[in-house]
Design a protein around this motif. Structure first.
Motif, PDB file in Angstrom:
ATOM      1  N   ARG A 422     -31.469  67.741 -30.919  1.00  0.00           N
ATOM      2  CA  ARG A 422     -31.479  69.194 -31.091  1.00  0.00           C
ATOM      3  C   ARG A 422     -32.926  69.637 -31.001  1.00  0.00           C
ATOM      4  N   SER A 423     -33.254  70.221 -29.851  1.00  0.00           N
ATOM      5  CA  SER A 423     -34.648  70.630 -29.657  1.00  0.00           C
ATOM      6  C   SER A 423     -34.689  71.856 -28.773  1.00  0.00           C
ATOM      7  N   TYR A 424     -35.894  72.388 -28.633  1.00  0.00           N
ATOM      8  CA  TYR A 424     -36.121  73.377 -27.595  1.00  0.00           C
ATOM      9  C   TYR A 424     -37.096  72.741 -26.607  1.00  0.00           C
ATOM     10  N   LEU A 425     -36.716  72.644 -25.370  1.00  0.00           N
ATOM     11  CA  LEU A 425     -37.510  72.031 -24.292  1.00  0.00           C
ATOM     12  C   LEU A 425     -37.729  70.532 -24.497  1.00  0.00           C
ATOM     13  N   GLY A 426     -37.022  69.933 -25.451  1.00  0.00           N
ATOM     14  CA  GLY A 426     -37.247  68.521 -25.758  1.00  0.00           C
ATOM     15  C   GLY A 426     -38.531  68.302 -26.539  1.00  0.00           C
ATOM     16  N   ILE A 427     -39.245  69.392 -26.857  1.00  0.00           N
ATOM     17  CA  ILE A 427     -40.599  69.244 -27.415  1.00  0.00           C
ATOM     18  C   ILE A 427     -40.659  69.590 -28.903  1.00  0.00           C
ATOM     19  N   GLN A 428     -39.902  70.612 -29.325  1.00  0.00           N
ATOM     20  CA  GLN A 428     -39.957  71.011 -30.740  1.00  0.00           C
ATOM     21  C   GLN A 428     -38.550  71.222 -31.289  1.00  0.00           C
ATOM     22  N   THR A 429     -38.423  71.084 -32.596  1.00  0.00           N
ATOM     23  CA  THR A 429     -37.141  71.208 -33.272  1.00  0.00           C
ATOM     24  C   THR A 429     -37.252  72.276 -34.359  1.00  0.00           C
ATOM     25  N   ALA A 430     -36.246  73.156 -34.444  1.00  0.00           N
ATOM     26  CA  ALA A 430     -36.274  74.218 -35.463  1.00  0.00           C
ATOM     27  C   ALA A 430     -36.303  73.599 -36.864  1.00  0.00           C
ATOM     28  N   GLU A 466     -56.458  79.853 -31.339  1.00  0.00           N
ATOM     29  CA  GLU A 466     -57.105  81.066 -30.817  1.00  0.00           C
ATOM     30  C   GLU A 466     -56.630  82.311 -31.580  1.00  0.00           C
ATOM     31  N   LYS A 467     -55.323  82.333 -31.888  1.00  0.00           N
ATOM     32  CA  LYS A 467     -54.751  83.514 -32.566  1.00  0.00           C
ATOM     33  C   LYS A 467     -54.807  83.361 -34.084  1.00  0.00           C
ATOM     34  N   ASP A 468     -55.420  82.288 -34.545  1.00  0.00           N
ATOM     35  CA  ASP A 468     -55.525  82.029 -35.973  1.00  0.00           C
ATOM     36  C   ASP A 468     -54.149  81.976 -36.647  1.00  0.00           C
ATOM     37  N   LEU A 469     -53.213  81.325 -35.999  1.00  0.00           N
ATOM     38  CA  LEU A 469     -51.860  81.179 -36.546  1.00  0.00           C
ATOM     39  C   LEU A 469     -51.751  79.823 -37.223  1.00  0.00           C
ATOM     40  N   SER A 470     -50.863  79.749 -38.228  1.00  0.00           N
ATOM     41  CA  SER A 470     -50.816  78.490 -38.965  1.00  0.00           C
ATOM     42  C   SER A 470     -49.669  77.580 -38.536  1.00  0.00           C
ATOM     43  N   SER A 471     -48.599  78.152 -37.955  1.00  0.00           N
ATOM     44  CA  SER A 471     -47.508  77.247 -37.588  1.00  0.00           C
ATOM     45  C   SER A 471     -46.632  77.799 -36.470  1.00  0.00           C
ATOM     46  N   ILE A 472     -45.922  76.881 -35.822  1.00  0.00           N
ATOM     47  CA  ILE A 472     -44.985  77.238 -34.755  1.00  0.00           C
ATOM     48  C   ILE A 472     -43.775  76.313 -34.803  1.00  0.00           C
ATOM     49  N   ALA A 473     -42.602  76.918 -34.635  1.00  0.00           N
ATOM     50  CA  ALA A 473     -41.355  76.135 -34.500  1.00  0.00           C
ATOM     51  C   ALA A 473     -40.370  77.007 -33.740  1.00  0.00           C
ATOM     52  N   PRO A 474     -39.491  76.431 -32.942  1.00  0.00           N
ATOM     53  CA  PRO A 474     -38.541  77.256 -32.209  1.00  0.00           C
ATOM     54  C   PRO A 474     -37.532  77.904 -33.153  1.00  0.00           C
ATOM     55  N   THR A 475     -36.956  79.023 -32.718  1.00  0.00           N
ATOM     56  CA  THR A 475     -35.896  79.629 -33.516  1.00  0.00           C
ATOM     57  C   THR A 475     -34.636  78.788 -33.345  1.00  0.00           C
ATOM     58  N   LEU A 476     -33.714  78.913 -34.307  1.00  0.00           N
ATOM     59  CA  LEU A 476     -32.445  78.191 -34.198  1.00  0.00           C
ATOM     60  C   LEU A 476     -31.682  78.629 -32.959  1.00  0.00           C
ATOM     61  N   GLN A 477     -31.836  79.930 -32.644  1.00  0.00           N
ATOM     62  CA  GLN A 477     -31.109  80.451 -31.483  1.00  0.00           C
ATOM     63  C   GLN A 477     -31.637  79.829 -30.180  1.00  0.00           C
ATOM     64  N   ALA A 478     -32.965  79.750 -30.066  1.00  0.00           N
ATOM     65  CA  ALA A 478     -33.555  79.160 -28.851  1.00  0.00           C
ATOM     66  C   ALA A 478     -33.123  77.704 -28.725  1.00  0.00           C
ATOM     67  N   GLU A 479     -33.093  77.030 -29.871  1.00  0.00           N
ATOM     68  CA  GLU A 479     -32.699  75.618 -29.860  1.00  0.00           C
ATOM     69  C   GLU A 479     -31.239  75.474 -29.408  1.00  0.00           C
ATOM     70  N   GLN A 480     -30.354  76.337 -29.970  1.00  0.00           N
ATOM     71  CA  GLN A 480     -28.934  76.252 -29.604  1.00  0.00           C
ATOM     72  C   GLN A 480     -28.754  76.529 -28.112  1.00  0.00           C
ATOM     73  N   TYR A 536     -44.536  82.678 -26.227  1.00  0.00           N
ATOM     74  CA  TYR A 536     -43.810  81.878 -27.233  1.00  0.00           C
ATOM     75  C   TYR A 536     -42.787  82.735 -27.993  1.00  0.00           C
ATOM     76  N   LYS A 537     -42.056  83.564 -27.229  1.00  0.00           N
ATOM     77  CA  LYS A 537     -41.081  84.468 -27.863  1.00  0.00           C
ATOM     78  C   LYS A 537     -39.908  83.711 -28.508  1.00  0.00           C
ATOM     79  N   GLU A 538     -39.628  82.513 -28.021  1.00  0.00           N
ATOM     80  CA  GLU A 538     -38.506  81.742 -28.568  1.00  0.00           C
ATOM     81  C   GLU A 538     -38.908  80.966 -29.830  1.00  0.00           C
ATOM     82  N   PHE A 539     -40.088  81.265 -30.345  1.00  0.00           N
ATOM     83  CA  PHE A 539     -40.608  80.506 -31.485  1.00  0.00           C
ATOM     84  C   PHE A 539     -40.882  81.423 -32.666  1.00  0.00           C
ATOM     85  N   VAL A 540     -40.859  80.837 -33.858  1.00  0.00           N
ATOM     86  CA  VAL A 540     -41.327  81.538 -35.056  1.00  0.00           C
ATOM     87  C   VAL A 540     -42.798  81.160 -35.210  1.00  0.00           C
ATOM     88  N   LEU A 541     -43.657  82.184 -35.150  1.00  0.00           N
ATOM     89  CA  LEU A 541     -45.098  81.930 -35.301  1.00  0.00           C
ATOM     90  C   LEU A 541     -45.537  82.510 -36.638  1.00  0.00           C
TER      91      LEU A 541
END
Ligand code: N01
Length: 542
Positions: A422-430, A466-480, A536-541
């Motif tokens: 269960r991943s998005y792009l095979g790279i990240q998991t919600a 660059e954007k000074d963000l602390s985390s990224i993970a795909p949304t459950l919807q993008a993963e599904q 990265y619209k399919e991700f929670v940033l």
């Protein structure tokens, strides 16, 4: 070049928690490049590697005959022109010793060793939701924290040995092919047994057959193996590759499966039988995967088209094996050609014409147990001095689920992937922010997609910094949506109705799901690029 930096020593376990910007698990093809990329961006990085050396697959798989099934000039890293010009491949399908030397050369050339801690198996990785970082634990107690965690663990690195009863009672020597000793194993005059007839066994059987006193091959399912047609690289060819590396790499990136081969756009069924056989004979004489990936496009999607080539291959086996009964035992009847990765062979079928080789059907009479003397099947006991387990891997998910990875809310990766990836792009998991999987699960010449994934991860981390963000993970919807899309693509192929490691079917109890992404390389690249370019619209940033 060749500055021979030392690896960091493993601390004794009671020290403070070490801090890095990123931790990479694994120092194989993906891990070495990921370390290089992230360090180039100015991050502090530590790679933890279970093995006693770098190289991943090419460190562990030292069995006789182990080599690329990709053309050497398409397997080397494409990201350093200097490296491409310096390195000379000796064979068209390079063997394990040279491949391991190559990856060591890379580690030295780019001064990677000072950030790779060897003999260090990551046992757990836990996400700290408050600090947005990962804490990993190494077997022995060492702990380290980093904002980013990259699992560069490969897809075929968790070896599988069937839990045969009595396995520890065997008095002779036994080896799993993926944990082969560094010292040469002496088979001379010995009674050797090989369990399994996958790509690994198919590479080693002809060599062991020549050395051993006697070899018994325990086969459950035969495979379609095709001639590798390996040869030495001439100085002229070497120079020609060096002159056209950018073109070679572009061709691989633009091809369906990351090789220089491309499918024939015609259907196997639209040409005359004569024309079809002419192409089949021509492909058969060529080296590498041409007979698979240079074939009519519909042999991978249409059973009737596939059957024309499957039957061609069965006849080739019949021609090569003298005893018709043995030939029939070696002919696959349960799956279409190409629905499992095609093993490339050198004198494999001829091994069965030798007086000292016996093929045993363990589908008919399964292995009951291992005894102190050898292998006991339902109808006989085979006395052996050496047992080789060429029994494969818990593929793709195995290397990750064997680590205790815990994401948001304490959710374990093992639970998350219990019914398949269960991943998005095979790279990240919600639910597992800042955790990236740098192992190519695309249907591909491994390094071609692995390089792209490593670069995608590096760009993504660069974006966060660059954007000074602390985390990224795909949304459950993008993963599904990714899971649904992957299943839809898979259902259009012949891969899903075959029992193989592609489907997790080789591991008892493992959920049945296609573990790889069955789309073409350009389509996969397009989707990865769109995710990044679209912000990265399919991700929670956060
Ligand atoms: O593993 P496999 P592999 N009793 O899973 C048998 C890559 N690779 O290491 O088919 C009896 O294919 C099992 O039987 P069955 C490549 O991608 C690349 O050979 O399950 N037998 C099978 O015969 C490849 O696809 C290269 O009925 C048992 C064998 O063990 C992948 O690695 C070279 C058994 C396992 O075959 C895996 O290949 C080598 C049991 N209980 C490998 N359990 C290159 O050229 C399992 N088996 C780059």
């Amino acid at each position: 070049m060749g500055n021979m930096q030392q690896h960091p020593q493993k601390p004794n376990g009671n020290g403070a928690v070490e801090q890095y910007d990123a931790i990479v698990i694994g120092a194989g093809v993906s891990g070495l490049y990921q370390l290089y990329k992230l360090r180039e961006m100015g991050l502090s990085v530590r790679a933890f590697e279970d093995a006693g050396g770098v190289g991943g697959t090419w460190y562990w798989n030292r069995y006789p005959g182990c080599r690329f099934d990709s053309e050497s000039e398409t397997y080397g890293y494409s990201w350093s022109e200097e490296l491409l010009q310096e390195w000379n491949w000796k064979e068209h399908f390079s063997g394990q010793p040279e491949n391991e030397r190559y990856l060591n050369y890379v580690a030295d050339k780019f001064d990677l060793r000072r950030d790779i801690q060897l003999d260090s198996r990551v046992s757990s990785a836990v996400y700290d939701e408050k600090e947005h970082c990962w804490e990993v634990q190494i077997e022995g107690g060492q702990r380290a924290r980093a904002q980013f965690l990259v699992g560069a663990v490969g897809v075929l690195s968790a070896k599988y040995t069937p839990p045969f009863e009595g396995i520890d009672s065997f008095k002779g020597q036994s080896f799993h092919t993926s944990n082969w000793p560094k010292e040469k194993v002496d088979f001379s005059g010995k009674r050797v047994g090989c369990i399994g007839t996958g790509a690994t066994a198919i590479q080693l059987i002809p060599i062991v057959a020549e050395e051993a006193g006697h070899l018994t091959v325990f086969q459950r399912t035969p495979n379609y193996a095709a001639p590798c047609r390996n040869s030495e690289v001439s100085p002229e060819t070497q120079a020609a590759w060096k002159a056209r590396y950018p073109e070679i790499h572009k061709k691989c990136r633009d091809s369906s499966a990351g090789f220089e081969h491309e499918f024939d756009p015609r259907s196997a069924l639209e040409v005359s039988e004569e024309e079809r056989l002419e192409l089949y004979e021509k492909l058969w004489m060529q080296p590498g995967f041409t007979k698979w990936l240079g074939n009519f496009h519909d042999i991978m999607t249409n059973r009737e088209a596939n059957e024309t080539f499957s039957e061609f291959v069965r006849n080739k086996i019949r021609e090569r094996v003298h005893d018709p009964e043995v030939a029939e035992m070696l002919i696959p009847k349960d799956h279409p050609f190409g629905a499992k990765r095609i093993p490339l062979e050198t004198h494999y079928y001829e091994a069965y014409n030798r007086d000292n080789v016996k093929l045993v059907d363990v589908r008919k009479a399964p292995i009951e147990r291992i005894t102190p003397k050898g292998v006991k099947t339902q109808d006989a006991e085979y006395e052996l001095d050496v047992i080789i387990y060429a029994t494969g891997f818990d593929a793709v998910s195995g290397p990750l689920t064997r680590i205790d990875i815990r994401g948001e809310g304490g959710q374990t990766f093992r639970e998350k992937w219990a019914n398949g990836p269960r991943s998005y792009l095979g790279i990240q998991t919600a639910g597992f922010p800042n955790f990236f999987i740098a192992a190519s699960t695309a249907f591909c010449n491994y390094p071609v997609c692995a390089e792209m994934i490593v670069e995608w991860i590096a760009d993504c981390i660069g974006h966060l910094r660059e954007k000074d963000l602390s985390s990224i993970a795909p949304t459950l919807q993008a993963e599904q949506e990714w899971v649904d899309h992957s299943n839809e693509i898979a259902s259009q192929t012949l891969l899903t109705d075959t029992e193989s490691w592609f489907m997790g079917a080789n591991i008892p109890g493992k959920a049945r799901a296609l573990l790889l992404y069955a789309n073409t390389v350009p389509e996969y690249r397009k989707r990865c690029r769109a995710a990044a370019d679209g912000g990265y619209k399919e991700f929670v940033l956060q």
